[in-house]
Scaffold this motif. Structure first.
Motif, PDB file in Angstrom:
ATOM      1  N   ALA A  24       0.813  -1.222   0.000  1.00  0.00           N
ATOM      2  CA  ALA A  24       0.000   0.000   0.000  1.00  0.00           C
ATOM      3  C   ALA A  24       0.844   1.269   0.000  1.00  0.00           C
ATOM      4  O   ALA A  24       0.354   2.337  -0.419  1.00  0.00           O
ATOM      5  N   LEU A  25       2.099   1.175   0.441  1.00  0.00           N
ATOM      6  CA  LEU A  25       2.904   2.399   0.603  1.00  0.00           C
ATOM      7  C   LEU A  25       3.051   3.203  -0.685  1.00  0.00           C
ATOM      8  O   LEU A  25       2.730   4.413  -0.697  1.00  0.00           O
ATOM      9  N   THR A 103      -6.462  -3.017   4.255  1.00  0.00           N
ATOM     10  CA  THR A 103      -5.688  -3.120   5.493  1.00  0.00           C
ATOM     11  C   THR A 103      -5.234  -1.752   5.961  1.00  0.00           C
ATOM     12  O   THR A 103      -5.307  -1.427   7.158  1.00  0.00           O
ATOM     13  N   THR A 104      -4.750  -0.942   5.044  1.00  0.00           N
ATOM     14  CA  THR A 104      -4.290   0.406   5.411  1.00  0.00           C
ATOM     15  C   THR A 104      -5.431   1.227   5.999  1.00  0.00           C
ATOM     16  O   THR A 104      -5.263   1.931   7.006  1.00  0.00           O
ATOM     17  N   LEU A 152     -10.921  -4.324  14.948  1.00  0.00           N
ATOM     18  CA  LEU A 152      -9.562  -4.173  14.436  1.00  0.00           C
ATOM     19  C   LEU A 152      -8.826  -5.513  14.443  1.00  0.00           C
ATOM     20  O   LEU A 152      -8.171  -5.877  13.458  1.00  0.00           O
ATOM     21  N   TYR A 153      -8.948  -6.232  15.550  1.00  0.00           N
ATOM     22  CA  TYR A 153      -8.307  -7.560  15.644  1.00  0.00           C
ATOM     23  C   TYR A 153      -8.835  -8.500  14.564  1.00  0.00           C
ATOM     24  O   TYR A 153      -8.072  -9.182  13.876  1.00  0.00           O
ATOM     25  N   ALA A 154     -10.169  -8.520  14.388  1.00  0.00           N
ATOM     26  CA  ALA A 154     -10.777  -9.443  13.418  1.00  0.00           C
ATOM     27  C   ALA A 154     -10.350  -9.105  11.994  1.00  0.00           C
ATOM     28  O   ALA A 154     -10.049 -10.005  11.193  1.00  0.00           O
ATOM     29  N   THR A 155     -10.286  -7.815  11.670  1.00  0.00           N
ATOM     30  CA  THR A 155      -9.917  -7.453  10.293  1.00  0.00           C
ATOM     31  C   THR A 155      -8.437  -7.711  10.028  1.00  0.00           C
ATOM     32  O   THR A 155      -8.066  -8.157   8.941  1.00  0.00           O
ATOM     33  N   VAL A 156      -7.588  -7.438  11.029  1.00  0.00           N
ATOM     34  CA  VAL A 156      -6.155  -7.678  10.838  1.00  0.00           C
ATOM     35  C   VAL A 156      -5.881  -9.158  10.607  1.00  0.00           C
ATOM     36  O   VAL A 156      -5.190  -9.557   9.663  1.00  0.00           O
ATOM     37  N   VAL A 157      -6.432 -10.009  11.491  1.00  0.00           N
ATOM     38  CA  VAL A 157      -6.212 -11.448  11.351  1.00  0.00           C
ATOM     39  C   VAL A 157      -6.906 -11.975  10.100  1.00  0.00           C
ATOM     40  O   VAL A 157      -6.339 -12.780   9.344  1.00  0.00           O
ATOM     41  N   GLY A 158      -8.134 -11.507   9.863  1.00  0.00           N
ATOM     42  CA  GLY A 158      -8.890 -11.998   8.713  1.00  0.00           C
ATOM     43  C   GLY A 158      -8.267 -11.623   7.394  1.00  0.00           C
ATOM     44  O   GLY A 158      -8.177 -12.455   6.474  1.00  0.00           O
TER      45      GLY A 158
END
Length: 384
Positions: A24-25, A103-104, A152-158
């Protein structure tokens, strides 16, 4: 720790997010500089994905960052060999970019929303945080904080799991690569089997001659005969050690050439070793043995060696007739000795199986069994 929280302790959870952040950067920088054309970077994906080397780079990144906790990589690390591979790479780049932007967005704004909710809950106002900047301070905002953190946890892991699944499907080996891998593993298994057979033939031959010679020397009680027996044991042992060193060298260096393996050109030494052990050997070699192709000549030598070993081991120092002939595009080996005692059952003994396997691998055939009061080994190996 509850199972649902275990991903927090896995390093791969964070390397997966790093994998997406890196993607994404450059696009984030582009959007910051040219906000009027946020779609422009997507145009680069097609020509970039069609470059064969890109697939290799993506596969290496995926192995290092998406499955760093797994021993075996499920990703291809070869350049694109077909157009199908190239278009799979293009699709992968598009999926990777989409998940990277998601993700970003989530890892930027969900923490910001939790921070803003905390400020509102303790009675402060918030500025610059969408959806909360016009909110009035109230304690009820504290109830929103755990919801945002869980999200936030669910989206990061998912998203980490999702990008890994997509990578396995789009960067996995092609059918041709899977076939090549299977063939390589088959070759390794065949090589291991061949090495085991080499050790059985060489070491078994040496030990058989040593046992026969030692027994004969003790029974003869003749110093001259004992000296000859010890000479034969020494020579056979030296040859076995050379074979052992060569085989161990192949194990240490798989690329080592097999040219040092004995062939039928070296059969004279083998026949003399058998005669020295007390075998009354009648040997005849006809035809241009030195022109026999390397693989056929090497396997023919081992068949002859195993046949003589079996004769010594099971029948003792009996008369043995050995015929080696090259004619009409075929290598013929025939070893015959009188039967002594019980006839071995069909298929008994790894030596007999090894003789038949060697012949079959070269497209030939071998017969082992009784024949008119003798034990016969007959192998026909095509030269081409």
């Amino acid at each position: 720790m509850p199972t649902v929280l275990r991903p927090l302790l896995r390093g791969v959870t964070y390397t997966r997010i790093l994998h997406l952040w890196v993607t994404a950067l450059p696009f984030s920088i582009w959007i910051f500089i040219f906000p009027s054309a946020p779609w422009a970077p997507a145009l680069v994906l097609i020509p970039l994905g069609l470059v064969p080397a890109v697939r290799r780079g993506e596969g290496i990144q995926a192995r290092m960052l998406l499955t760093s906790d797994e021993r075996e990589s499920e990703f291809s690390e070869e350049p694109s060999a077909t157009w199908r591979d190239r278009w799979r790479t293009v699709l992968w780049l598009a999926v990777r970019m989409g998940l990277a932007m998601a993700t970003t967005f989530t890892t930027t704004w969900l923490p910001a929303l939790a921070y803003g909710a905390a400020h509102l809950a303790v009675g402060h106002t918030v500025g610059g945080v969408p959806w909360l900047e016009e909110g009035s301070p109230h304690w009820a905002y504290a109830l929103l904080i755990p919801v945002l953190l869980v999200l936030l946890y669910a989206t990061v892991v998912g998203l980490g799991e999702l990008v890994t699944i997509a990578a396995r499907r789009l960067l996995g080996p092609s059918p041709a690569e899977r076939l090549a891998t299977l063939e390589a593993r088959t070759e390794q298994l065949l090589e291991r089997t061949r090495i085991a057979r080499e050790l059985h033939d060489s070491i078994g031959h040496a030990l058989t001659i040593a046992v026969v010679q030692a027994g004969a020397a003790r029974a003869a009680a003749d110093p001259a005969f004992t000296d000859r027996a010890l000479e034969a044991i020494e020579e056979t042992g030296r040859t076995a050690l050379e074979d052992l060193d060569r085989v161990l060298g192949i194990l240490r260096e798989p690329e080592r050439p097999v040219s040092s393996r004995p062939t039928l050109v070296d059969a004279g030494r083998l026949l003399e070793s058998a005669r020295a052990s007390g075998v009354r050997l009648d040997a005849e070699v006809t035809g241009p043995v030195d022109t026999v192709p390397g693989p056929v000549s090497r396997e023919g030598y081992r068949i002859l060696q195993e046949s003589l070993t079996n004769a010594l081991r099971h029948a003792g120092p009996v008369p043995v007739r050995a015929r080696v002939g090259v004619a009409d595009g075929t290598l013929l080996l025939e070893i015959r000795n009188p039967l002594d005692g019980e006839v071995p059952g069909p298929g008994r003994g790894s030596g007999l199986r090894g003789i038949r396997e060697r012949a079959a691998l070269l497209g030939g055939r071998a017969r082992t069994g009784p024949d008119g009061g003798d034990w016969l080994v007959r192998a026909e190996l095509p030269l081409g």
